[in-house]
Design a protein around this motif. Structure first.
Motif, mmCIF file in Angstrom:
data_model
loop_
_atom_site.group_PDB
_atom_site.id
_atom_site.type_symbol
_atom_site.label_atom_id
_atom_site.label_comp_id
_atom_site.label_asym_id
_atom_site.label_seq_id
_atom_site.Cartn_x
_atom_site.Cartn_y
_atom_site.Cartn_z
ATOM 1 N N LEU A 67 0.825 -1.214 0.000
ATOM 2 C CA LEU A 67 0.000 0.000 0.000
ATOM 3 C C LEU A 67 0.856 1.260 0.000
ATOM 4 O O LEU A 67 0.397 2.328 -0.389
ATOM 5 C CB LEU A 67 -0.933 -0.002 1.218
ATOM 6 N N GLN A 68 2.080 1.142 0.464
ATOM 7 C CA GLN A 68 3.011 2.275 0.482
ATOM 8 C C GLN A 68 3.979 2.240 -0.699
ATOM 9 O O GLN A 68 4.843 3.098 -0.815
ATOM 10 C CB GLN A 68 3.826 2.259 1.783
ATOM 11 N N GLY A 69 3.877 1.226 -1.538
ATOM 12 C CA GLY A 69 4.814 1.104 -2.656
ATOM 13 C C GLY A 69 6.194 0.686 -2.198
ATOM 14 O O GLY A 69 7.187 1.005 -2.831
ATOM 15 N N ARG A 70 6.274 -0.059 -1.075
ATOM 16 C CA ARG A 70 7.560 -0.450 -0.501
ATOM 17 C C ARG A 70 7.794 -1.955 -0.539
ATOM 18 O O ARG A 70 8.658 -2.460 0.177
ATOM 19 C CB ARG A 70 7.642 0.034 0.949
ATOM 20 N N ALA A 71 7.027 -2.694 -1.341
ATOM 21 C CA ALA A 71 7.168 -4.150 -1.376
ATOM 22 C C ALA A 71 7.014 -4.673 -2.793
ATOM 23 O O ALA A 71 6.398 -4.021 -3.642
ATOM 24 C CB ALA A 71 6.112 -4.794 -0.469
ATOM 25 N N SER A 99 11.087 -10.534 4.424
ATOM 26 C CA SER A 99 11.570 -11.464 3.408
ATOM 27 C C SER A 99 10.827 -12.764 3.659
ATOM 28 O O SER A 99 11.172 -13.530 4.552
ATOM 29 C CB SER A 99 13.083 -11.659 3.550
ATOM 30 N N LEU A 100 9.764 -13.004 2.885
ATOM 31 C CA LEU A 100 8.874 -14.128 3.143
ATOM 32 C C LEU A 100 8.782 -15.050 1.936
ATOM 33 O O LEU A 100 8.517 -14.600 0.826
ATOM 34 C CB LEU A 100 7.466 -13.621 3.481
ATOM 35 N N ASP A 101 8.976 -16.343 2.179
ATOM 36 C CA ASP A 101 8.737 -17.356 1.152
ATOM 37 C C ASP A 101 7.283 -17.772 1.315
ATOM 38 O O ASP A 101 6.933 -18.449 2.276
ATOM 39 C CB ASP A 101 9.667 -18.543 1.349
ATOM 40 N N GLU A 102 6.437 -17.343 0.408
ATOM 41 C CA GLU A 102 5.009 -17.618 0.507
ATOM 42 C C GLU A 102 4.592 -18.769 -0.405
ATOM 43 O O GLU A 102 3.465 -18.818 -0.884
ATOM 44 C CB GLU A 102 4.216 -16.340 0.235
ATOM 45 N N PHE A 108 9.022 -9.378 -0.604
ATOM 46 C CA PHE A 108 10.072 -8.569 0.016
ATOM 47 C C PHE A 108 9.541 -7.168 0.261
ATOM 48 O O PHE A 108 8.925 -6.581 -0.627
ATOM 49 C CB PHE A 108 11.311 -8.484 -0.891
ATOM 50 N N ALA A 109 9.762 -6.647 1.461
ATOM 51 C CA ALA A 109 9.426 -5.256 1.773
ATOM 52 C C ALA A 109 10.722 -4.558 2.159
ATOM 53 O O ALA A 109 11.592 -5.156 2.799
ATOM 54 C CB ALA A 109 8.410 -5.191 2.910
ATOM 55 N N PHE A 110 10.837 -3.304 1.773
ATOM 56 C CA PHE A 110 12.089 -2.582 1.922
ATOM 57 C C PHE A 110 11.979 -1.453 2.932
ATOM 58 O O PHE A 110 10.939 -0.807 3.048
ATOM 59 C CB PHE A 110 12.534 -2.045 0.553
ATOM 60 N N ALA A 111 13.073 -1.235 3.633
ATOM 61 C CA ALA A 111 13.128 -0.195 4.652
ATOM 62 C C ALA A 111 13.122 1.175 4.003
ATOM 63 O O ALA A 111 13.683 1.365 2.924
ATOM 64 C CB ALA A 111 14.389 -0.363 5.497
#
Length: 159
Positions: A67-71, A99-102, A108-111
């Motif tokens: 939703l924030q454009g960070r993943a 960092s999730l293996d779904e 991946f979401a970034f700081a």
């Protein structure tokens, strides 16, 4: 009258950009685009920015970094593991907060610029140090005393 079309254009541009994208720092958005370029060789990037409606449709969590454009989500090619994609992002210098293996894809979401990031553990545990052998006190050969069976029969009493 010439001001009117310019105002309409600016208003249309502001309304067209989702609110979450306006609040996300531009550095983070460019990092996500760069991350998508890094992961493209490992599979197809299937999701980056989501609107709240689309996030609900795909079953995303209400506070999703999408939703924030960070993943990003990456549908991995056959034979590619989640760890390989994560390692490529780390080598490229990305700071990941998720960092999730779904299963069927990697997420991946970034700081962002002020986020604290815990160091992600490496895939293999550290090698423990080799323990030192125990240190026993030195024992002199004559500390045990003289045993009668060690003496010749003549010295034991003439038996």
């Amino acid at each position: 009258m010439s001001r009117y079309p310019a105002c309409v254009w600016i208003l249309a541009a502001v309304v067209a950009v989702p609110a979450a994208a306006k609040t996300a720092p531009s550095v983070v958005r460019s990092d996500v685009a760069s991350a998508a370029a890094v992961t493209a060789s490992y599979g197809a990037v299937t999701s980056v920015f989501r609107t709240p409606a689309h996030n609900r449709e795909v079953g995303g969590v209400p506070n999703s970094y999408h939703l924030q454009g960070r993943a990003i989500d990456v549908a991995r090619r056959p034979g590619v593991t989640h760890g390989q994609v994560a390692a490529a992002l780390q080598r490229a210098g990305f700071r990941m907060i998720e960092s999730l293996d779904e299963g069927d894809h990697s997420h991946f979401a970034f700081a962002g610029p002020g986020d604290l990031v815990r160091q992600i553990a490496s895939a293999s545990p550290p090698v423990p140090p080799v323990p030192e052998p125990p240190k026993y006190p030195p024992v002199a050969a004559d500390n045990h005393g003289t045993l009668r069976i060690d003496l010749p029969a003549a010295e034991v009493g003439g038996r």
